[in-house]
Design a protein around this motif. Sequence first.
Motif, PDB file in Angstrom:
ATOM      1  N   LEU A 376       0.945  -1.399  -0.245  1.00 21.12           N
ATOM      2  CA  LEU A 376      -0.027  -0.115  -0.149  1.00 21.12           C
ATOM      3  C   LEU A 376       0.806   1.446  -0.589  1.00 21.12           C
ATOM      4  O   LEU A 376       0.875   1.680  -0.875  1.00 21.12           O
ATOM      5  N   ASN A 377       1.906   1.537   1.188  1.00 18.73           N
ATOM      6  CA  ASN A 377       2.638   2.326   0.689  1.00 18.73           C
ATOM      7  C   ASN A 377       3.856   3.274  -0.586  1.00 18.73           C
ATOM      8  O   ASN A 377       3.310   3.636  -0.596  1.00 18.73           O
ATOM      9  N   LEU A 378       4.007   1.486  -0.963  1.00 20.32           N
ATOM     10  CA  LEU A 378       4.948   1.955  -1.632  1.00 20.32           C
ATOM     11  C   LEU A 378       3.597   2.310  -3.001  1.00 20.32           C
ATOM     12  O   LEU A 378       4.560   3.255  -3.936  1.00 20.32           O
ATOM     13  N   GLY A 390       0.111   8.643 -15.362  1.00 14.83           N
ATOM     14  CA  GLY A 390       1.438   7.740 -15.260  1.00 14.83           C
ATOM     15  C   GLY A 390       0.769   5.961 -15.594  1.00 14.83           C
ATOM     16  O   GLY A 390      -0.197   5.623 -15.201  1.00 14.83           O
ATOM     17  N   HIS A 391       2.472   5.667 -14.907  1.00 15.37           N
ATOM     18  CA  HIS A 391       2.076   4.107 -15.012  1.00 15.37           C
ATOM     19  C   HIS A 391       2.684   3.579 -13.074  1.00 15.37           C
ATOM     20  O   HIS A 391       3.557   3.843 -13.466  1.00 15.37           O
ATOM     21  N   ILE A 392       1.919   3.072 -12.914  1.00 22.81           N
ATOM     22  CA  ILE A 392       2.961   1.996 -11.862  1.00 22.81           C
ATOM     23  C   ILE A 392       2.945   0.663 -12.339  1.00 22.81           C
ATOM     24  O   ILE A 392       1.660  -0.199 -12.611  1.00 22.81           O
ATOM     25  N   TRP A 393       4.121  -0.137 -11.962  1.00 23.09           N
ATOM     26  CA  TRP A 393       3.763  -1.885 -12.875  1.00 23.09           C
ATOM     27  C   TRP A 393       4.498  -2.364 -11.579  1.00 23.09           C
ATOM     28  O   TRP A 393       5.052  -1.934 -10.816  1.00 23.09           O
ATOM     29  N   ILE A 394       3.646  -3.720 -11.129  1.00 23.03           N
ATOM     30  CA  ILE A 394       4.028  -3.737 -10.120  1.00 23.03           C
ATOM     31  C   ILE A 394       4.099  -5.310 -10.514  1.00 23.03           C
ATOM     32  O   ILE A 394       3.188  -6.315 -11.301  1.00 23.03           O
ATOM     33  N   SER A 395       5.351  -6.198 -10.653  1.00 23.11           N
ATOM     34  CA  SER A 395       5.917  -7.510 -10.595  1.00 23.11           C
ATOM     35  C   SER A 395       6.739  -8.165  -9.826  1.00 23.11           C
ATOM     36  O   SER A 395       6.771  -7.705  -9.163  1.00 23.11           O
ATOM     37  N   ALA A 396       6.686  -9.838 -10.613  1.00 23.93           N
ATOM     38  CA  ALA A 396       6.997 -10.439  -9.417  1.00 23.93           C
ATOM     39  C   ALA A 396       7.777 -11.498  -9.824  1.00 23.93           C
ATOM     40  O   ALA A 396       6.956 -12.443 -11.281  1.00 23.93           O
ATOM     41  N   LEU A 397       9.178 -12.386  -9.439  1.00 22.52           N
ATOM     42  CA  LEU A 397       9.842 -13.534 -10.390  1.00 22.52           C
ATOM     43  C   LEU A 397      10.001 -14.228  -8.251  1.00 22.52           C
ATOM     44  O   LEU A 397      10.355 -13.122  -7.865  1.00 22.52           O
ATOM     45  N   ILE A 410      10.549  -8.971  -5.529  1.00 22.81           N
ATOM     46  CA  ILE A 410       8.776  -7.983  -6.275  1.00 22.81           C
ATOM     47  C   ILE A 410       9.498  -6.549  -5.996  1.00 22.81           C
ATOM     48  O   ILE A 410       9.943  -6.055  -5.625  1.00 22.81           O
ATOM     49  N   LEU A 411       8.912  -5.951  -7.426  1.00 19.30           N
ATOM     50  CA  LEU A 411       9.188  -4.552  -7.581  1.00 19.30           C
ATOM     51  C   LEU A 411       8.312  -3.850  -8.348  1.00 19.30           C
ATOM     52  O   LEU A 411       6.750  -4.125  -8.804  1.00 19.30           O
ATOM     53  N   ILE A 412       8.489  -2.483  -7.885  1.00 19.91           N
ATOM     54  CA  ILE A 412       7.728  -1.671  -7.390  1.00 19.91           C
ATOM     55  C   ILE A 412       8.034   0.060  -8.709  1.00 19.91           C
ATOM     56  O   ILE A 412       8.417  -0.095  -7.845  1.00 19.91           O
ATOM     57  N   GLU A 413       7.544  -0.171 -10.040  1.00 24.15           N
ATOM     58  CA  GLU A 413       7.691   1.018 -10.752  1.00 24.15           C
ATOM     59  C   GLU A 413       6.947   1.435 -10.956  1.00 24.15           C
ATOM     60  O   GLU A 413       6.142   1.449 -11.368  1.00 24.15           O
ATOM     61  N   ASP A 414       7.551   3.044 -10.864  1.00 22.47           N
ATOM     62  CA  ASP A 414       6.365   4.052 -11.653  1.00 22.47           C
ATOM     63  C   ASP A 414       7.306   4.805 -12.823  1.00 22.47           C
ATOM     64  O   ASP A 414       8.904   5.208 -12.386  1.00 22.47           O
ATOM     65  N   ASP A 415       6.858   5.612 -13.771  1.00 17.16           N
ATOM     66  CA  ASP A 415       7.172   6.496 -14.042  1.00 17.16           C
ATOM     67  C   ASP A 415       6.980   7.810 -13.706  1.00 17.16           C
ATOM     68  O   ASP A 415       6.874   9.157 -15.123  1.00 17.16           O
ATOM     69  N   GLY A 416       7.355   8.146 -12.221  1.00 19.62           N
ATOM     70  CA  GLY A 416       7.313   9.443 -12.183  1.00 19.62           C
ATOM     71  C   GLY A 416       8.742  10.521 -12.393  1.00 19.62           C
ATOM     72  O   GLY A 416       9.351   9.626 -13.356  1.00 19.62           O
ATOM     73  N   PRO A 417       8.642  11.642 -11.412  1.00 15.34           N
ATOM     74  CA  PRO A 417       9.932  11.998 -11.694  1.00 15.34           C
ATOM     75  C   PRO A 417      10.967  11.385 -11.124  1.00 15.34           C
ATOM     76  O   PRO A 417      12.600  12.120 -11.478  1.00 15.34           O
ATOM     77  N   GLY A 418      11.615  10.297 -10.661  1.00 14.22           N
ATOM     78  CA  GLY A 418      12.614   9.670  -9.854  1.00 14.22           C
ATOM     79  C   GLY A 418      12.368  11.033  -8.200  1.00 14.22           C
ATOM     80  O   GLY A 418      11.881  12.021  -8.410  1.00 14.22           O
ATOM     81  N   GLY A 468      11.973   7.925 -13.789  1.00 12.42           N
ATOM     82  CA  GLY A 468      11.017   6.723 -13.399  1.00 12.42           C
ATOM     83  C   GLY A 468      11.949   6.367 -11.726  1.00 12.42           C
ATOM     84  O   GLY A 468      13.097   6.781 -11.345  1.00 12.42           O
ATOM     85  N   THR A 469      11.041   5.155 -10.980  1.00  7.76           N
ATOM     86  CA  THR A 469      11.428   5.105  -9.775  1.00  7.76           C
ATOM     87  C   THR A 469      10.927   3.333  -9.768  1.00  7.76           C
ATOM     88  O   THR A 469       9.756   3.084  -9.961  1.00  7.76           O
ATOM     89  N   THR A 470      11.930   2.174  -9.028  1.00 10.46           N
ATOM     90  CA  THR A 470      11.613   0.940  -9.379  1.00 10.46           C
ATOM     91  C   THR A 470      11.918   0.377  -7.403  1.00 10.46           C
ATOM     92  O   THR A 470      13.282   0.987  -6.782  1.00 10.46           O
ATOM     93  N   PHE A 471      10.850   0.466  -6.972  1.00  9.92           N
ATOM     94  CA  PHE A 471      11.714   0.023  -5.678  1.00  9.92           C
ATOM     95  C   PHE A 471      11.310  -1.217  -5.722  1.00  9.92           C
ATOM     96  O   PHE A 471      10.646  -1.983  -6.241  1.00  9.92           O
ATOM     97  N   ILE A 472      12.757  -2.984  -5.420  1.00 15.24           N
ATOM     98  CA  ILE A 472      13.067  -3.609  -5.230  1.00 15.24           C
ATOM     99  C   ILE A 472      12.650  -4.027  -3.683  1.00 15.24           C
ATOM    100  O   ILE A 472      14.032  -3.583  -3.306  1.00 15.24           O
ATOM    101  N   ILE A 473      11.927  -5.196  -3.711  1.00 17.52           N
ATOM    102  CA  ILE A 473      12.246  -6.035  -2.845  1.00 17.52           C
ATOM    103  C   ILE A 473      12.618  -7.969  -2.273  1.00 17.52           C
ATOM    104  O   ILE A 473      12.127  -8.028  -3.829  1.00 17.52           O
TER     105      ILE A 473
END
Length: 485
Positions: A376-378, A390-397, A410-418, A468-473
């Motif tokens: 939720l936070n991310l 914009g876009h938010i992509w949530i993916s995992a493997l 788990i990746l949570i990416e967005d195409d914001g300003p970084g 953009g920004t990517t958070f990787i968990i």
Amino acid sequence: MFHLGIRKKITYGFYLLLALTVGSAVLTYGVVKRVEEQVAFGEVIEDFFNTTLELRRFEKNYFLYLQEKDFQENQLYWGKLRDIFANNEAAMRLAVSGAELEQLGRVIEDYNGHMGQLHAYYLAIGPDHRGNGVTQEKLEEQLRSSGKELTEFGEKTREAVKREIKTLLKTTQTILLLSIVCLFVSALTIAALLGRKVVNSLKLLEGYTKRISQGDFVEIAVGEGEQEIRSLLTAFNRMTRELQMRQHQLVQSEKLAALGTLLSGVAHELNNPLSNISTSAQILGEEIDEDNIEFKKNLIGQIETQADKARDIVRTLLEFSRIKEFRKEKLFLQKLVEETILLIRGHAPSEVVIAVDIPEDLSIIVDKQRMQQVLLNLIKNGIDAVQGRGHIWISALGTGCGTGLDEVEILIEDDGPGIDAEHVTRIFDPFFTTKDVGKGSGLGLFIVHDIIEWHGGSITVDSRPGLGTTFIIWLPGEQQEHGYK
Ligand SMILES: Nc1ncnc2c1ncn2[C@@H]1O[C@H](COP(=O)(O)OP(=O)(O)O)[C@@H](O)[C@H]1O
Ligand SMILES: [Mg+2]
């Protein structure tokens, strides 16, 4: 078992060192005192010895020249010798045995007796008859023998005193050396023993502090040992418990705050199914007398679907807001993400696209509520970042093979300003926010980081300014899971 506190041990150690110091000082003092006595006695003996030499010099002269003045000199020195003996008897007793001393007294008296006899003899026979006669030879022989005994005594005792002084000085040296060594060794031992205990405990604490700072709230086993260290460890444990409780409270309140901001979105989201239900019900009311059964069944189906949707939203919301113990369970990540999006979709402007790409069967072992809080936070940060469009992509493997996964990414990416380079290192700090007052608390990522660490995982950020920004968990997979303590 009997345990002394550190303070007591230091005190006793100090007493021990003090006793050692005082002991060696007293010993040294005693020895030095004896050296002093021996030196004084040495002077007496030197005097005694020199007097015997003079005595015998005049004795010899008297024999050779028979001069009355030599006899008188001899008598003078004899008197001196007797005085030395009489005045220093006590001092002599320290170095010479009683029997020897008696013998010496006798020899001194004998010497004078013989001298007197010889003098009387010489006077009687006159100077011309000297050298003849057995009596004279006998008297001279006796005199020489007792004179020799006197000189020998002086010489012997003088040597003995010198030897004694040397021995005493050597003893002082040994005492001093030994006491220095003793002091050194015991001081070092005491310091090392105490130091090791204290340092070991501090090391222990250091290790635990590190673990606690990583979110692993373990308690230290307070075994036996120094009372001070035990109470320190107990206090440390109390602090840990307190910290853990506060941490959970913080997570809880952050969650509630997030819920608060989400609520209008959720209400809006609820509105859709409700108005759909209402519209369908209205149409159904109008069409109730008509024949078209299929159409009416369709409407009822829609009402059911929409009611289910509304119920799901409410259930997710309720589940999320409830206070729950930390408990890990096996969950399908895709479903968890979908549910989370359900909570947040209403909050997102319509031109923000949230895309999910997670294998349906990918499971993770997590505490549901806390993991949802992380997502939720991310996602909310992503929505805030893209600013309305914009876009938010949530993916995992998952990685790993065989029965279970080693790791889930788990990746949570967005195409914001970084994120600005100067901020990147601070975003996980508590209360760091670039958002306006009332919009951001700065606690989101701090708590995300904590929650991920509670799960034994890690989180990093990869930001490309302007793109953009990517958070990787990374979370440990089933394979690595040892259960949460
Ligand atoms: N996806 C993102 N894109 C850009 N900046 C971000 C993103 N996520 C977080 N940040 C930055 O990190 C800061 C801290 O985030 P967070 O801890 O969630 O607190 P808050 O959202 O309350 O500001 C944000 O204020 C923002 O500057
Ligand atoms: Mg945030």
